[in-house]
Write an enzyme that holds these catalytic residues in place. Structure first.
Site, PDB file in Angstrom:
ATOM      1  N   ASP A  91       0.877  -1.188   0.000  1.00 11.66           N
ATOM      2  CA  ASP A  91       0.000   0.000   0.000  1.00 11.66           C
ATOM      3  C   ASP A  91       0.905   1.226   0.000  1.00 11.66           C
ATOM      4  O   ASP A  91       1.246   1.787   1.040  1.00 11.66           O
ATOM      5  CB  ASP A  91      -0.928  -0.026   1.216  1.00 11.66           C
ATOM      6  CG  ASP A  91      -2.016   1.039   1.117  1.00 11.66           C
ATOM      7  OD1 ASP A  91      -2.023   1.796   0.129  1.00 11.66           O
ATOM      8  OD2 ASP A  91      -2.865   1.097   2.024  1.00 11.66           O
ATOM      9  N   ALA A  92       1.334   1.594  -1.223  1.00 14.87           N
ATOM     10  CA  ALA A  92       2.342   2.647  -1.368  1.00 14.87           C
ATOM     11  C   ALA A  92       1.773   3.901  -2.036  1.00 14.87           C
ATOM     12  O   ALA A  92       2.372   4.964  -1.973  1.00 14.87           O
ATOM     13  CB  ALA A  92       3.508   2.116  -2.196  1.00 14.87           C
ATOM     14  N   LYS A  93       0.608   3.738  -2.665  1.00 17.82           N
ATOM     15  CA  LYS A  93      -0.097   4.857  -3.328  1.00 17.82           C
ATOM     16  C   LYS A  93       0.849   5.674  -4.203  1.00 17.82           C
ATOM     17  O   LYS A  93       0.956   6.892  -4.076  1.00 17.82           O
ATOM     18  CB  LYS A  93      -0.818   5.718  -2.298  1.00 17.82           C
ATOM     19  CG  LYS A  93      -1.833   4.909  -1.490  1.00 17.82           C
ATOM     20  CD  LYS A  93      -2.677   5.741  -0.587  1.00 17.82           C
ATOM     21  CE  LYS A  93      -3.629   4.897   0.229  1.00 17.82           C
ATOM     22  NZ  LYS A  93      -2.990   4.079   1.266  1.00 17.82           N
ATOM     23  N   ARG A  94       1.515   4.984  -5.115  1.00 15.21           N
ATOM     24  CA  ARG A  94       2.494   5.625  -5.980  1.00 15.21           C
ATOM     25  C   ARG A  94       1.856   6.111  -7.283  1.00 15.21           C
ATOM     26  O   ARG A  94       0.669   5.929  -7.516  1.00 15.21           O
ATOM     27  CB  ARG A  94       3.644   4.654  -6.281  1.00 15.21           C
ATOM     28  CG  ARG A  94       4.473   4.265  -5.067  1.00 15.21           C
ATOM     29  CD  ARG A  94       5.023   5.482  -4.350  1.00 15.21           C
ATOM     30  NE  ARG A  94       6.230   5.190  -3.592  1.00 15.21           N
ATOM     31  CZ  ARG A  94       6.297   4.941  -2.295  1.00 15.21           C
ATOM     32  NH1 ARG A  94       5.215   4.952  -1.564  1.00 15.21           N
ATOM     33  NH2 ARG A  94       7.463   4.701  -1.701  1.00 15.21           N
ATOM     34  N   THR A 122      -0.850  -0.308  -4.545  1.00 15.06           N
ATOM     35  CA  THR A 122      -1.878   0.726  -4.700  1.00 15.06           C
ATOM     36  C   THR A 122      -1.260   1.906  -5.447  1.00 15.06           C
ATOM     37  O   THR A 122      -0.105   2.288  -5.220  1.00 15.06           O
ATOM     38  CB  THR A 122      -2.425   1.194  -3.336  1.00 15.06           C
ATOM     39  OG1 THR A 122      -1.347   1.638  -2.513  1.00 15.06           O
ATOM     40  CG2 THR A 122      -3.178   0.084  -2.624  1.00 15.06           C
TER      41      THR A 122
END
Ligand SMILES: O=c1ccn([C@@H]2O[C@H](COP(=O)(O)O)[C@@H](O)[C@H]2O)c(=O)[nH]1
Length: 276
Positions: A91-94, A122
């Site tokens: 869950d890094a939302k890159r 993510t």
């Protein structure tokens, strides 16, 4: 792990639980502080206590990045510790311009380069197709695109009306042309129960990663009423509600109890839907 294999795991375990591994040093039980890496020991004991009850683990990378070098090492060693038949989510939302996104993709997917190879990551959709493409180039991996998030600020942009509909609806509509449901999932917060019917209309076949059950108060029953599809289609995440059920010596036992409550509810839902 492909979609069929994920659904098989869900049926075998009668669970679509994703345990969030979001460790905070201040919350680590005191008796673990004697270990060289207390956070890793904490994660290992949480994994040992819950791995038969869940089908996915989701470390949020912020919790590791905030610990510097040691945190990054802990993330790698946590990924290594998870059985390979369990789905892993970074869950890094890159998301960035293409050549930078390619580096992010390597960081989380390329074992030889980075020491980690998560099943999925993510990604923020805001920068568009060329920012998401480098993640999709790993054709055996998943992109989990932020669609309708669980936080209060979701209404600042995601609910804005465009000529075609709400912005999050546009995110789903447009991105579903970039990849199919074998490679693309969406993040939809459990706190957005009322929107699941609409989301399933736009994304009937995609798996949805659903954070917000537990500490954020989202309802599993509300999510499942419209969110469930013929392959389950849901990975429901809880982090704090499980991993911080106790901060005493019984933390792993208590984490298991909380995970078991969710798994049992999920088993009933899957049985009622005729999926197991
Ligand atoms: O919309 C979103 C997207 C991501 N998250 C992340 O999920 C977990 C939730 O943790 P809890 O402790 O169960 O609340 C956390 O890593 C968030 O950053 C989200 O909550 N909502």
């Amino acid at each position: 792990m492909n979609k069929k294999q994920l659904f098989e795991q869900i049926k075998t375990k009668k669970s679509f639980l994703c345990v969030g591994l979001d460790p905070v040093m201040e919350n680590i039980p005191k008796h673990l502080l004697k270990y060289d890496n207390p956070v890793l020991e904490f994660n290992k004991q949480i994994i040992d206590a819950t791995k038969d009850l869940c089908v996915a683990y989701k470390p949020n990378t912020a919790f590791y990045e905030s610990m510097g070098l040691k945190g990054w090492e802990t993330l790698i060693r946590t990924w290594e510790y998870i059985d390979k038949d369990i789905f892993t989510i970074a869950d890094a939302k890159r998301g960035d311009i293409g050549n930078t996104s390619a580096m992010y993709a390597d960081a989380f997917f390329n074992l030889e380069k980075s020491g980690m190879s998560f099943d999925s990551i993510t990604v923020a959709p805001y920068m568009g197709k060329d920012s998401v493409g480098p993640f999709l180039n790993y054709t055996d991996k998943w992109v989990i695109l932020l669609a309708l998030t669980s936080n209060a600020g979701h209404s600042d942009f995601q609910l804005h009306h465009t000529p075609e509909g709400k912005l999050y609806e546009e995110v789903i509509r447009i991105s579903s042309q970039w990849a199919n449901s074998e490679q693309l999932m969406y993040v939809v917060g459990a706190t957005r129960g009322a929107e699941f019917e609409n989301i399933r209309r736009l994304a009937p076949d995609n798996f949805l990663l659903v954070p917000g059950v537990g500490a954020q108060g989202g309802s599993l029953a509300d999510v499942c009423q419209y969110g469930l599809n013929s392959e389950c289609g849901l990975l429901v995440n809880s982090a704090r509600g499980i991993i911080y059920a106790s901060n005493g010596e019984d933390f792993a036992e208590r984490a298991r109890e909380e995970a078991l409550k969710l798994q049992q509810e999920m088993a009933q839902i899957l049985e009622s839907a005729g999926l197991v």
